[in-house]
Design an enzyme around this catalytic site. Sequence first.
Site, PDB file in Angstrom:
ATOM      1  N   TYR A  13      25.046   7.975  -0.744  1.00 58.91           N
ATOM      2  CA  TYR A  13      25.023   6.303  -0.126  1.00 58.91           C
ATOM      3  C   TYR A  13      24.280   5.255  -0.805  1.00 58.91           C
ATOM      4  O   TYR A  13      23.054   5.602  -1.260  1.00 58.91           O
ATOM      5  CB  TYR A  13      24.630   6.217   1.164  1.00 58.91           C
ATOM      6  CG  TYR A  13      25.476   7.050   2.306  1.00 58.91           C
ATOM      7  CD1 TYR A  13      26.506   6.494   2.296  1.00 58.91           C
ATOM      8  CD2 TYR A  13      25.033   7.877   3.025  1.00 58.91           C
ATOM      9  CE1 TYR A  13      27.641   7.207   3.356  1.00 58.91           C
ATOM     10  CE2 TYR A  13      25.954   8.557   4.000  1.00 58.91           C
ATOM     11  CZ  TYR A  13      27.187   7.873   4.039  1.00 58.91           C
ATOM     12  OH  TYR A  13      28.153   8.805   5.068  1.00 58.91           O
ATOM     13  N   ARG A  73      -6.376   5.284  25.161  1.00 60.45           N
ATOM     14  CA  ARG A  73      -4.967   5.642  25.513  1.00 60.45           C
ATOM     15  C   ARG A  73      -4.765   6.042  26.885  1.00 60.45           C
ATOM     16  O   ARG A  73      -3.977   5.389  27.399  1.00 60.45           O
ATOM     17  CB  ARG A  73      -4.473   6.869  24.424  1.00 60.45           C
ATOM     18  CG  ARG A  73      -3.135   7.088  24.260  1.00 60.45           C
ATOM     19  CD  ARG A  73      -2.789   8.310  23.507  1.00 60.45           C
ATOM     20  NE  ARG A  73      -3.335   9.785  23.722  1.00 60.45           N
ATOM     21  CZ  ARG A  73      -3.220  10.832  23.102  1.00 60.45           C
ATOM     22  NH1 ARG A  73      -2.402  10.777  22.123  1.00 60.45           N
ATOM     23  NH2 ARG A  73      -3.972  11.981  23.549  1.00 60.45           N
ATOM     24  N   LYS A  79       3.352  21.711  24.547  1.00 63.89           N
ATOM     25  CA  LYS A  79       4.277  20.635  24.925  1.00 63.89           C
ATOM     26  C   LYS A  79       5.267  20.581  23.806  1.00 63.89           C
ATOM     27  O   LYS A  79       5.172  21.316  22.829  1.00 63.89           O
ATOM     28  CB  LYS A  79       3.307  19.426  25.042  1.00 63.89           C
ATOM     29  CG  LYS A  79       2.743  18.839  23.592  1.00 63.89           C
ATOM     30  CD  LYS A  79       1.793  17.660  23.852  1.00 63.89           C
ATOM     31  CE  LYS A  79       1.051  17.287  22.363  1.00 63.89           C
ATOM     32  NZ  LYS A  79       0.165  16.271  22.556  1.00 63.89           N
ATOM     33  N   MET A  83      23.187  12.136   7.295  1.00 61.11           N
ATOM     34  CA  MET A  83      22.745  12.823   8.359  1.00 61.11           C
ATOM     35  C   MET A  83      23.067  14.259   8.274  1.00 61.11           C
ATOM     36  O   MET A  83      22.200  15.059   8.859  1.00 61.11           O
ATOM     37  CB  MET A  83      23.869  12.208   9.413  1.00 61.11           C
ATOM     38  CG  MET A  83      23.972  13.051  10.865  1.00 61.11           C
ATOM     39  SD  MET A  83      25.198  12.256  11.966  1.00 61.11           S
ATOM     40  CE  MET A  83      24.534  10.655  12.280  1.00 61.11           C
TER      41      MET A  83
END
Length: 371
Positions: A261, A140, A41, A309
């Site tokens: 930053y 679940r 998956k 980023m």
Amino acid sequence: MAHDICPTNSSRLTIDLGAIRANYHLLATRVAPAECAAVVKADAYGLGVAQVAPVLRDAGCRIFFVAQLGEAIALREAIGADGAIFILNGLDPGCETLCADRGFLPVLNSASQIGRWRELARACGRALPAALQVDSGMSRLGLDADGVAALAADAGFAREVSLNLIMTHLACADAPENPANAAQLARFEAARALFPGVPASIANSGGAFLPGGFHCDIARAGVALYGVRPSLLAGKLRPVAALSARIIQIREIEAGAGVGYGLDYVAADRRRLATIGIGYADGWPRHLSNVGAAWHQGRRLPIVGRVSMDSMTIDISSLPGHVLAEGDFVELIGPSQSLDDVADDAGTIAYEILTSLGARHQRRYVDGARK
């Protein structure tokens, strides 16, 4: 160092298909005589189902698990007509006919999913194959004990659905000593007894390293195939993924200079820094800001400032000035730093790191067994 001519990617993800093959054989041997299935998956946990699944098929795997119908379609294209494909999440409403036409096997998780599959079977005039999931304690997916008992007593269900598998999922397989494992196994054994002759599956990657009673007929190997140890009991799994990133710029800063930053990092003294071309858009966690590291020649190079980023900054002051140059690569995942190491630094699990690695990396597929 020689650099690529006009490189188009600032990071490089190397995937060892030979290691995946070796891990599959290790797991298949571990769970025998149960059959070892492969969970592919999320695009084979982010490593590329088109490249990974054929290797598993050629290694002898004949049962595959995905999470969604779209993944099943892509997997069938990758492995051809051979191999059973189970869809773990079952089917969204309206997808039943496409699933049946393609020959996929939905894992029926709820009364509504079962009802829609039975309705299609009646319309087709034949029993349709599927798997049934039992909730053995994870809360679940799957039917509870009452739902399983009601289904077993429903004669119409057996006429309309051909059960190829009954399964459940372990919540604590990564903690072998946890009593929840034995409790789930006992509940599952009670449920599977209501469907005699139907193959059963409870073991995921962690379950493969639990005692043989957990292996049942089919074990579903997932993250272990890709080199991540699912528990402390896991054997000598081979690492599969290696990640490196290119240096964009090298600079020296003076004491008191801030980096990145928010200027979260302030140099205490003169430092030599390298900015490398990888960031959270590439799946490198922002939580590694001022915590994680890159590596080069066995030397840890701390991340300083925030991961942004498209880039982040590392401190290369511990290396001689001639060792690294702009355009060179540093290691992020590899011999010096495993997926688990990165996950520990980021406060998460290796699964999340692996499946988050983005599409911008240059991907290189190698076969370590055939070097």
